[in-house]
Design a protein around this motif. Structure first.
Motif, PDB file in Angstrom:
ATOM      1  N   ASN A 157       0.857  -1.211   0.087  1.00 59.65           N
ATOM      2  CA  ASN A 157      -0.043   0.002   0.050  1.00 59.65           C
ATOM      3  C   ASN A 157       0.968   1.266   0.014  1.00 59.65           C
ATOM      4  O   ASN A 157       1.141   1.894   0.949  1.00 59.65           O
ATOM      5  N   PRO A 158       1.372   1.519  -1.018  1.00 59.29           N
ATOM      6  CA  PRO A 158       2.302   2.867  -1.335  1.00 59.29           C
ATOM      7  C   PRO A 158       1.733   4.248  -0.850  1.00 59.29           C
ATOM      8  O   PRO A 158       2.355   5.129  -0.366  1.00 59.29           O
ATOM      9  N   ALA A 159       0.367   4.240  -0.551  1.00 59.40           N
ATOM     10  CA  ALA A 159      -0.236   5.425  -0.049  1.00 59.40           C
ATOM     11  C   ALA A 159      -0.165   5.469   1.528  1.00 59.40           C
ATOM     12  O   ALA A 159      -0.476   6.661   2.134  1.00 59.40           O
ATOM     13  N   ASP A 160       0.114   4.438   2.106  1.00 55.69           N
ATOM     14  CA  ASP A 160       0.258   4.346   3.696  1.00 55.69           C
ATOM     15  C   ASP A 160       1.476   4.143   4.004  1.00 55.69           C
ATOM     16  O   ASP A 160       2.416   3.587   4.003  1.00 55.69           O
ATOM     17  N   PRO A 161       2.033   5.620   4.578  1.00 55.99           N
ATOM     18  CA  PRO A 161       3.509   5.941   5.027  1.00 55.99           C
ATOM     19  C   PRO A 161       3.860   4.561   6.060  1.00 55.99           C
ATOM     20  O   PRO A 161       4.942   4.634   6.167  1.00 55.99           O
ATOM     21  N   CYS A 163       3.393   1.604   5.666  1.00 56.51           N
ATOM     22  CA  CYS A 163       3.462   0.285   5.016  1.00 56.51           C
ATOM     23  C   CYS A 163       4.959   0.350   4.492  1.00 56.51           C
ATOM     24  O   CYS A 163       5.382   0.989   3.647  1.00 56.51           O
TER      25      CYS A 163
END
Length: 178
Positions: A157-161, A163
């Motif tokens: 999940n690249p949008a979740d820092p 992750c």
């Protein structure tokens, strides 16, 4: 409705379909720090949904994860199986063991049975594990099963820092396993 989930057996283990009764061992795992490399810790109330997700994976993909039980005692010791959510680069051998079950070769034994199932029964040609760079125990299991670190990483999940990137470990293909 009952899904046609096969049972796999090894010398010491039985890999069986996940059932609601397994929540009693999955909840303590997911609430503990042991789950940090596989998406936890999580509150116990969310574990029912995780178990339902595992069964849904079987329904959608025709393969998934098994609960691993000791043959002699029937005690559940972890979960091992095949995992491929939509965003994964390819199918993964995934595994986790419960407190007190590590260091006995169970993950390797169950992992071998799952690899044999993937390559033999399902006819797959490739398989990976996605492993946190700090998860040395999982890296050791992957090495014992013949996997090598490819040097590539994946972020689910690249949008979740929060992750973090995981390493892609590749298993030898079926031709190398015979």
């Amino acid at each position: 409705m009952s899904l046609p989930i096969p049972t796999l057996e090894t010398a010491r283990l039985r890999l069986v379909a996940p059932e609601e009764r397994h929540l009693e061992v999955e909840i303590p795992f997911w609430e503990s720090e042991r789950s940090r490399f596989v998406g936890g810790p999580l509150p116990g109330y969310r574990v029912w949904r995780l178990l339902a997700t595992q069964l849904g994976h079987w329904a959608l993909r025709g393969y998934g994860s098994w609960m691993v039980e000791e043959k002699g005692s029937g005690r559940a010791i972890g979960m091992v199986g095949l995992w491929h959510p939509g965003e994964w680069p390819e199918s993964e051998l995934a595994y986790h063991l419960y407190e007190g079950s590590e260091g006995k070769g169970y993950a390797t034994e169950a992992g071998r049975a799952v690899i044999d199932h993937a390559y033999g029964t399902l006819g797959w040609r490739t398989l990976i594990s996605l492993i946190d760079p700090e998860n040395t125990a999982s890296q050791s299991v992957a090495r014992r099963l013949g996997a090598v670190n490819t040097g590539e990483t994946f972020v689910s999940n690249p949008a979740d820092p929060a992750c973090r990137p995981v390493e892609i470990w590749r298993y030898p293909g079926p031709e190398a396993m015979t």
